[in-house]
Design an enzyme around this catalytic site. Structure first.
Site, PDB file in Angstrom:
ATOM      1  N   HIS A 143       0.833  -1.210   0.000  1.00  0.00           N
ATOM      2  CA  HIS A 143       0.000   0.000   0.000  1.00  0.00           C
ATOM      3  C   HIS A 143       0.866   1.259   0.000  1.00  0.00           C
ATOM      4  O   HIS A 143       0.483   2.280  -0.583  1.00  0.00           O
ATOM      5  CB  HIS A 143      -0.932  -0.002   1.207  1.00  0.00           C
ATOM      6  CG  HIS A 143      -2.154  -0.840   1.004  1.00  0.00           C
ATOM      7  ND1 HIS A 143      -3.386  -0.499   1.511  1.00  0.00           N
ATOM      8  CD2 HIS A 143      -2.339  -1.997   0.334  1.00  0.00           C
ATOM      9  CE1 HIS A 143      -4.279  -1.418   1.165  1.00  0.00           C
ATOM     10  NE2 HIS A 143      -3.662  -2.336   0.460  1.00  0.00           N
ATOM     11  N   ASP A 144       2.017   1.200   0.647  1.00  0.00           N
ATOM     12  CA  ASP A 144       2.895   2.369   0.678  1.00  0.00           C
ATOM     13  C   ASP A 144       3.520   2.631  -0.683  1.00  0.00           C
ATOM     14  O   ASP A 144       3.738   3.785  -1.065  1.00  0.00           O
ATOM     15  CB  ASP A 144       4.006   2.163   1.710  1.00  0.00           C
ATOM     16  CG  ASP A 144       4.815   3.430   1.946  1.00  0.00           C
ATOM     17  OD1 ASP A 144       4.204   4.472   2.223  1.00  0.00           O
ATOM     18  OD2 ASP A 144       6.049   3.378   1.830  1.00  0.00           O
ATOM     19  N   GLY A 190       6.281   6.569  -4.807  1.00  0.00           N
ATOM     20  CA  GLY A 190       6.707   5.177  -4.773  1.00  0.00           C
ATOM     21  C   GLY A 190       6.822   4.680  -3.344  1.00  0.00           C
ATOM     22  O   GLY A 190       6.007   5.016  -2.486  1.00  0.00           O
ATOM     23  N   SER A 209       4.986   8.789   2.517  1.00  0.00           N
ATOM     24  CA  SER A 209       4.925   7.440   3.021  1.00  0.00           C
ATOM     25  C   SER A 209       3.573   7.222   3.686  1.00  0.00           C
ATOM     26  O   SER A 209       2.955   8.155   4.164  1.00  0.00           O
ATOM     27  CB  SER A 209       6.072   7.233   3.993  1.00  0.00           C
ATOM     28  OG  SER A 209       5.721   6.667   5.204  1.00  0.00           O
ATOM     29  N   HIS A 240      -0.522 -13.744  -1.397  1.00  0.00           N
ATOM     30  CA  HIS A 240      -1.717 -14.127  -0.631  1.00  0.00           C
ATOM     31  C   HIS A 240      -1.585 -15.525  -0.038  1.00  0.00           C
ATOM     32  O   HIS A 240      -2.445 -15.953   0.728  1.00  0.00           O
ATOM     33  CB  HIS A 240      -2.955 -14.038  -1.517  1.00  0.00           C
ATOM     34  CG  HIS A 240      -3.376 -12.634  -1.804  1.00  0.00           C
ATOM     35  ND1 HIS A 240      -4.248 -12.291  -2.805  1.00  0.00           N
ATOM     36  CD2 HIS A 240      -3.037 -11.461  -1.202  1.00  0.00           C
ATOM     37  CE1 HIS A 240      -4.434 -10.977  -2.820  1.00  0.00           C
ATOM     38  NE2 HIS A 240      -3.701 -10.455  -1.858  1.00  0.00           N
ATOM     39  N   THR A 241      -0.506 -16.222  -0.388  1.00  0.00           N
ATOM     40  CA  THR A 241      -0.255 -17.524   0.216  1.00  0.00           C
ATOM     41  C   THR A 241      -0.112 -17.438   1.733  1.00  0.00           C
ATOM     42  O   THR A 241      -0.312 -18.419   2.432  1.00  0.00           O
ATOM     43  CB  THR A 241       0.995 -18.180  -0.393  1.00  0.00           C
ATOM     44  OG1 THR A 241       1.119 -19.514   0.115  1.00  0.00           O
ATOM     45  CG2 THR A 241       2.265 -17.404  -0.063  1.00  0.00           C
ATOM     46  N   ASP A 259      -5.233 -19.453   1.622  1.00  0.00           N
ATOM     47  CA  ASP A 259      -4.953 -20.845   1.297  1.00  0.00           C
ATOM     48  C   ASP A 259      -4.850 -21.587   2.624  1.00  0.00           C
ATOM     49  O   ASP A 259      -4.991 -20.986   3.693  1.00  0.00           O
ATOM     50  CB  ASP A 259      -3.720 -21.018   0.396  1.00  0.00           C
ATOM     51  CG  ASP A 259      -2.370 -20.856   1.086  1.00  0.00           C
ATOM     52  OD1 ASP A 259      -2.303 -20.887   2.340  1.00  0.00           O
ATOM     53  OD2 ASP A 259      -1.361 -20.699   0.385  1.00  0.00           O
ATOM     54  N   THR A 286      -2.385 -23.115   4.045  1.00  0.00           N
ATOM     55  CA  THR A 286      -1.096 -23.081   4.750  1.00  0.00           C
ATOM     56  C   THR A 286      -0.631 -21.631   4.861  1.00  0.00           C
ATOM     57  O   THR A 286       0.390 -21.262   4.274  1.00  0.00           O
ATOM     58  CB  THR A 286      -0.044 -23.928   4.006  1.00  0.00           C
ATOM     59  OG1 THR A 286       0.029 -23.477   2.632  1.00  0.00           O
ATOM     60  CG2 THR A 286      -0.415 -25.398   4.037  1.00  0.00           C
ATOM     61  N   ASP A 335       4.420 -20.643  -0.334  1.00  0.00           N
ATOM     62  CA  ASP A 335       4.386 -21.710  -1.324  1.00  0.00           C
ATOM     63  C   ASP A 335       3.359 -21.370  -2.406  1.00  0.00           C
ATOM     64  O   ASP A 335       2.818 -20.266  -2.425  1.00  0.00           O
ATOM     65  CB  ASP A 335       4.065 -23.059  -0.655  1.00  0.00           C
ATOM     66  CG  ASP A 335       2.755 -23.024   0.142  1.00  0.00           C
ATOM     67  OD1 ASP A 335       1.898 -22.136  -0.126  1.00  0.00           O
ATOM     68  OD2 ASP A 335       2.574 -23.875   1.024  1.00  0.00           O
TER      69      ASP A 335
END
EC number: 1.11.1.-
Length: 250
Positions: free
Chosen positions: A67-68, A75, A79, A182-183, A200, A202, A207
């Protein structure tokens, strides 16, 4: 550039001093990591890994870095902390970690933008099988809020996401790879009825289970944006590739 490595509590972080970008104003370069970053690493270790495993603070730190970086002209140095963006509703799930990092930046006299990126790299490495991420130290900081509309939403379509990311220089492959983070994620605000659901099965392991289980419909929860990327003709083949090839994703 010069590289230093922080080694502490089984965490290895490669920190780069100096810059490939002429906009960054660095007064000096160093060939070793100042001890302040080891002290910060020690404190973050206590926040990101407990006897119960990978913490929600670690997950929030990864999201905070994204998000930052993503919106606005500054960029990864705008901040998030200095521009008051933690008050936005879209940032409610990262407000606590943002306030924590703000306090740590003042405590250790380091840049707010730097500590956001350092914390994200630390959080990724804390995740089981998480890679070591090289980060830059010495960012120019911005205090002007960015347009909220530039931050991707959990219900955005693939067309919207592909357009937003293309404007930032991300390819279709880049975008599809990026959502693989998002794992290790959980959702808290998209659907309050299933708050704390992981993306997920795990969520403490880095992974490709996110890709596999999203394709198979066996995930505890999916963002509509991820499902849209999975089905898009532009990104579906990439999504499927990553599901079966961890080396390709890495």
């Amino acid at each position: 550039m010069y590289f230093g490595t922080v080694l502490l509590s089984n965490i290895a972080l490669a920190v780069t001093y100096g810059s490939a970008f002429p906009d960054f104003k660095i007064s000096s370069r160093q060939n070793s990591c100042p001890s302040v970053w080891a002290n910060i690493s020690f404190e973050l270790t206590g926040q990101f890994a407990t006897g119960l495993g990978y913490t929600d603070s670690a997950r929030a730190a990864i999201r905070a870095a994204f998000h930052d970086c993503f919106s606005g002209p500054g960029g990864c140095g705008r901040s998030l902390i200095l521009a008051g963006e933690l008050d936005w509703d879209i940032n409610s799930s990262i407000r606590d970690i943002g306030n924590t990092l703000s306090s740590m930046a003042m405590k250790y006299s380091v840049g707010a933008a730097d500590i956001i990126q350092f914390a994200a790299a630390h959080a990724i490495k804390t995740c089981t099988n998480g890679p070591t991420v090289q980060i830059l130290i010495g960012r120019r900081e911005w205090s002007t809020p960015a347009p909220q509309s530039e931050i991707p939403g959990a219900s955005d379509s693939s067309d919207t996401l592909l357009s937003l990311f293309a404007q930032k220089g991300f390819t279709d492959v880049d975008l599809t790879a990026l959502i693989g983070a998002h794992t290790c994620a959980r959702q808290f605000t998209t659907d309050l009825a299933t708050a704390d659901a992981s993306l997920d099965r795990t969520p403490g392991t880095w992974d490709v289970a996110f890709y596999q289980q999203t394709l198979g419909g066996t995930v505890p929860f999916s963002f509509q944006s991820d499902v849209s990327i999975m089905h898009s003709t532009q990104t579906a083949p990439i999504f499927q590739l990553f599901a079966g090839n961890v080396a390709a994703w890495e």
